[in-house]
Structures are given as structure tokens and as C-alpha cells.
Motif scaffolding. Structure first.
Motif, short mmCIF file in Angstrom:
data_model
loop_
_atom_site.label_atom_id
_atom_site.label_comp_id
_atom_site.label_asym_id
_atom_site.label_seq_id
_atom_site.Cartn_x
_atom_site.Cartn_y
_atom_site.Cartn_z
N MET A 28 0.82 -1.21 0.00
CA MET A 28 0.00 0.00 0.00
C MET A 28 0.86 1.26 0.00
O MET A 28 0.46 2.31 -0.50
CB MET A 28 -0.93 0.00 1.23
N ALA A 29 2.06 1.14 0.57
CA ALA A 29 2.95 2.30 0.68
C ALA A 29 3.79 2.52 -0.57
O ALA A 29 4.46 3.56 -0.69
CB ALA A 29 3.87 2.14 1.89
N LEU A 30 3.77 1.56 -1.50
CA LEU A 30 4.69 1.62 -2.63
C LEU A 30 4.51 2.87 -3.49
O LEU A 30 5.45 3.64 -3.71
CB LEU A 30 4.52 0.37 -3.50
N ILE A 31 3.29 3.11 -3.98
CA ILE A 31 3.04 4.25 -4.87
C ILE A 31 3.27 5.58 -4.15
O ILE A 31 3.98 6.47 -4.67
CB ILE A 31 1.63 4.18 -5.47
N PRO A 32 2.70 5.77 -2.94
CA PRO A 32 2.96 7.04 -2.24
C PRO A 32 4.43 7.30 -2.00
O PRO A 32 4.91 8.42 -2.18
CB PRO A 32 2.20 6.88 -0.92
N LEU A 33 5.18 6.26 -1.60
CA LEU A 33 6.61 6.45 -1.31
C LEU A 33 7.40 6.80 -2.56
O LEU A 33 8.37 7.56 -2.50
CB LEU A 33 7.19 5.21 -0.64
N PHE B 88 6.33 8.63 -5.02
CA PHE B 88 6.12 10.06 -5.23
C PHE B 88 6.78 10.89 -4.14
O PHE B 88 7.27 12.00 -4.41
CB PHE B 88 4.62 10.36 -5.31
N VAL B 89 6.79 10.38 -2.92
CA VAL B 89 7.45 11.10 -1.82
C VAL B 89 8.93 11.30 -2.12
O VAL B 89 9.47 12.40 -2.01
CB VAL B 89 7.26 10.37 -0.48
#
Length: 467
Positions: free
Chosen positions: A193-198, A200-201
Motif C-alpha cells: 500500500m505504501a509503494l506508490i505514495p513512497l 512520489f514522496v
């Protein structure tokens, strides 16, 4: 009064980016995702919202502060919802909401052109939302949906990434504890779940210019301690106590209750308390890794929870009904009494002075505009005055050509009879000692001070004639 006061230094630095931005037809959306000038960082969607306000109302103090102000108003209602679901008794809820409503840092940043008030609102909303999510058997679409949502939320408010980290950590711990959901496949889904947000972060972080990253790292290490290390913990605690007690010294009295209330909150072992603990752990880790400073205005979004912890110390039902009624009545009376002291300016009596003391630069610009000789006079700007001069000269359509930084004074055509105006803002001090040595040397040699105006400790204007 709070809405029309002039901009503070950080606000001014951010505001100049709006003056320098392209016209609406020239990639205005892409502009918000590019690195800002003047050592500023702000979420792209926050910038776009402010830009929309300035296109309607023009660039001024009110339009720039509109979104933080609306966020501050909405935060009152959201905090009430948060207090209702985290506290059990009405007196504790009333007490918490009073502390929230009269808290000076929250009031100040709700009327300041920075993203911190929006961070407070978004952080509470996300916390309430994710605490109600039940991921028993998440599918690929569900994981993708939450990943996309948190990616968008990060570009609205950066601290939202900590809630995602806390949420994932909570779900992992919950599954490891539960035999029913403890399988590698589900754990892999939760972590992904954290892959896409991270992505971009880190894209956003590594797209920052080296000078900006270096400045931020140095600032939160040396100027204002914000990155947790074995030798900085005490300094960070002092800085936070000083910041959150500014204009609200009564908060020092409640400091022990914050710590006690946190353990009371944690002892409940509810999803609320565990979720917050996991989120707090991710914030601490980010600070240790020099990814996010855990200090002052940067963690303003944690203040509502600190208030919840204070109220949690008084959130209990007594077995004796008469004593319970007496306790509840006493707490409500104390709440109303504090509200009276606040309204009468007996409590936090300097809260307005702390804000108004920032004024003076606008008036100096008007004086300068009315008295400046565009053909003969020269303006010299010390380092911290450049943003103020650029903003207010734009606001009042004052565009003189003979303007020089203090380091470029040699480029100015100075001769006997010339008048030099020195516009000092945000770092005025009481003497000329902080000016560039070249300026001091020139002024001390052959000059006469016509007049010196000091409207506050932050604003100073000098007119000097060379002999």
C-alpha cells in the motif's frame, strides 16, 4: 485584525513565489510541483488552492491567508468530532474543546500564510477516517485505491504520509497478533500500500535542489534543532516547550498532563491509541533519519492530540455519583473560568502583541515610496529585507531602478549629495552593527543621517546623505 496584519518573514518568502509565477495559461499547475524559490517548501495542492484564491481576489494578505483561515475554522468542528470519539465524558470533551479553541499557536497559524493550519485539519480528518477502516481481506483494487488516495493526500499535506505509515504498521502488528489474518500474502498486500505514495514522496524529495536540501538540513540541525539524536533531544524538548507556550504560557502547566494522558490513552489499547502510537513512531523515525523535523510549527498537527491527552487525565467516571457530579461541575466551572480569563485578556494577555509586533514593514514602504527620488536616491537592502521589499513594492506598484543588495553596494553610483535609503526588515536590531561592513564603513566616513524611523523591533528605515 489577525487577517489583515502584514506578512511575516516566512510568509513573505513564500508569497514572492506567487508574484514570480507564470500567468494562468502558462503551466500554472506544473509550477506548483516544481521546487520553490527563496528556500520554501509547501504541498503542491495547497499552493494551487492559494493560487486560485489570488486569481479571484488578487495577491494580498487576505487572499494568501484564506485557505489557512478556512482550515482553522473547520478544524474546530473536526476536533469536536475527534474529542467525542476519543474521550468518554462530557466534561472532558468540553475541557478539550476549550483548550483547542483558545490555543494561541493554532489561532496564529490559522491566520498565517503557511500550510501548518491545513496540516492540522487534514491530519485529524485522515486519523478519524483510517481508524474506521477494516482491512480484513484486502484485494488488489482496495490496496490500489488507498495508495492513490494517500498519494493525493501527501500533495495536500505532507504529514499525511506518517498516518499511512502508522496505519500500515498497525495493520501488520494486528495481523501478526491474530492467527486468522497472519499470512504472508496479506502482509505483502498491506506493505505494498505504501509503494506508490513512497515513490512520489522520494521523487518529490530528491527533485529539490541541492542548495535547498542542504539549507533545510542545516537549518533544522543548527538553527532550530529538529532532527532527533542523542545530543539533541533536550534541545528539541526546550524548543517545543518554548514554541507551544508562546502566547499561551498556561500550556507549561499542562505539560506533565500531556505525558500522563498519553500513557492513559495508550493503556486503553483501543484502535485509536495504537494507531496514534504507530504514527508517532513513524514521525520519530523520520526525524532520526533527517527526513522530517520533529519540532515547533512542523509538528503543529500533533497539538490536537496533545490536548486530547490533557483532557484524558480528567476523563473518568467515579463510582460515587455525588462526587462524580461535583467533579464534573468543578471541571466545567474551571473551563468557563478559563474562557473568561482568556476573553478578558488576563490569560494570554500578550497574544495580540506577539502578532502585532511583527508589523511595520508596510508603513515603511509607503514612507519610502512617497519620499524616494527616483533620479538621485539609492536603496540598499540587507539580506533579510529583500523579500519584504519585493512583496510590498509589488503590492504598492513601486518599482525603483536604483535598488542594490548590501553585498553589491560597489555597483551603486554613490557620490557626494546622494541619498541612501536603507530598508531593514525582520532583522533590524537596535544598531547598524548587523549591516555589511562595506556599508558601515561608507556611512561612518562621510555621511549624515537625515532621519531614522523604527516602527517596531522588526522594521526600520534610514535616510542617509553622503557629504
Amino acid at each position: 485584525m489577525l487577517m489583515v496584519r502584514e506578512l511575516w518573514f516566512d510568509e513573505m518568502q513564500l508569497a514572492i513565489n506567487f508574484i514570480d509565477t507564470p500567468a494562468p495559461k502558462e503551466n500554472i499547475i506544473l509550477w506548483a510541483f516544481k521546487p520553490l524559490q527563496y528556500y520554501q517548501i509547501a504541498p503542491p495542492f495547497f499552493l494551487l488552492g492559494v493560487k486560485f484564491a489570488t486569481l479571484i481576489f488578487g495577491i494580498n494578505e487576505i487572499s494568501l491567508r484564506l485557505i489557512p483561515f478556512i482550515s482553522g475554522i473547520l478544524s474546530i468542528f473536526v476536533f469536536y468530532k475527534l474529542s467525542k470519539i476519543t474521550l468518554n465524558t462530557k466534561p472532558a470533551v468540553i475541557f478539550a474543546n476549550l483548550l483547542f479553541a483558545i490555543n494561541f499557536p493554532l489561532v496564529r497559524y490559522a491566520s498565517e500564510f503557511k500550510q501548518y493550519s491545513t496540516d492540522v485539519l487534514i491530519f485529524m480528518l485522515i486519523f478519524i477516517w483510517i481508524s474506521k477502516i477494516n482491512l480484513q481481506n484486502p484485494g488488489f483494487k482496495t490496496i490500489l485505491k488507498y495508495s492513490a488516495v494517500f498519494t493525493v493526500l501527501f500533495f495536500i499535506s505532507q504529514p499525511s504520509i506518517f498516518l499511512l505509515s502508522g496505519f500500515i504498521l498497525y495493520e501488520i502488528l494486528y495481523r501478526l497478533k491474530s492467527e486468522k489474518y497472519a499470512n504472508i500474502k496479506d502482509l505483502a498486500k498491506i506493505i505494498s500500500m505504501a509503494l506508490i505514495p513512497l515513490i512520489f514522496v522520494f521523487m518529490y524529495k530528491f527533485s529539490l535542489p541541492d542548495d535547498l536540501s542542504g539549507f533545510m538540513d542545516a537549518y533544522w540541525t543548527k538553527e532550530v534543532p529538529g532532527f532527533i539524536a542523542y545530543d539533541s533531544i533536550l534541545e528539541i524538548l526546550k524548543e517545543n516547550c518554548s514554541f507551544f507556550a508562546l502566547g499561551a504560557r498556561y500550556m507549561i502547566f499542562f505539560a506533565p498532563f500531556v505525558l500522563a494522558g498519553f500513557f492513559i490513552f495508550l493503556s486503553k489499547k483501543s484502535k485509536w491509541s495504537l494507531l496514534f502510537s504507530c504514527t508517532l513512531f513513524s514521525i520519530i523515525c523520520a526525524s532520526i533519519l533527517h527526513l522530517y523535523p520533529m519540532t515547533s510549527r512542523m509538528i503543529l498537527f500533533l497539538l490536537p492530540f496533545a490536548i486530547i491527552f490533557i483532557a484524558a487525565c480528567f476523563d473518568f467516571n467515579l463510582k460515587n455519583k455525588e462526587i462524580e457530579k461535583l467533579f464534573s461541575a468543578s471541571l466545567i466551572f474551571a473551563t468557563l473560568f478559563i474562557a473568561f480569563l482568556f476573553q478578558a485578556k488576563i490569560l494570554c494577555k500578550n497574544r495580540i502583541n506577539n502578532i502585532l509586533d511583527l508589523n511595520g514593514n508596510k508603513e515603511l514602504m509607503l514612507i519610502l515610496k512617497d519620499n524616494f527620488n527616483t533620479e538621485e536616491d539609492v536603496i540598499i537592502l540587507p539580506l533579510y529585507s529583500k523579500s519584504s521589499f519585493k512583496y510590498y513594492s509589488y503590492l504598492y506598484n513601486f518599482n525603483p531602478l536604483n535598488v542594490y543588495d548590501e553585498k553589491d553596494i560597489q555597483k551603486a553610483s554613490l557620490k557626494a549629495g546622494s541619498c541612501i535609503w536603507i530598508y531593514v526588515s525582520f532583522n533590524a536590531g537596535k544598531t547598524m552593527e548587523k549591516l555589511n561592513p562595506e556599508i558601515s564603513k561608507l556611512l561612518n566616513k562621510n555621511s549624515k543621517i537625515y532621519y531614522e524611523i523604527s516602527l517596531s523591533r522588526w522594521a526600520r528605515l534610514l535616510k542617509i546623505k553622503l557629504l
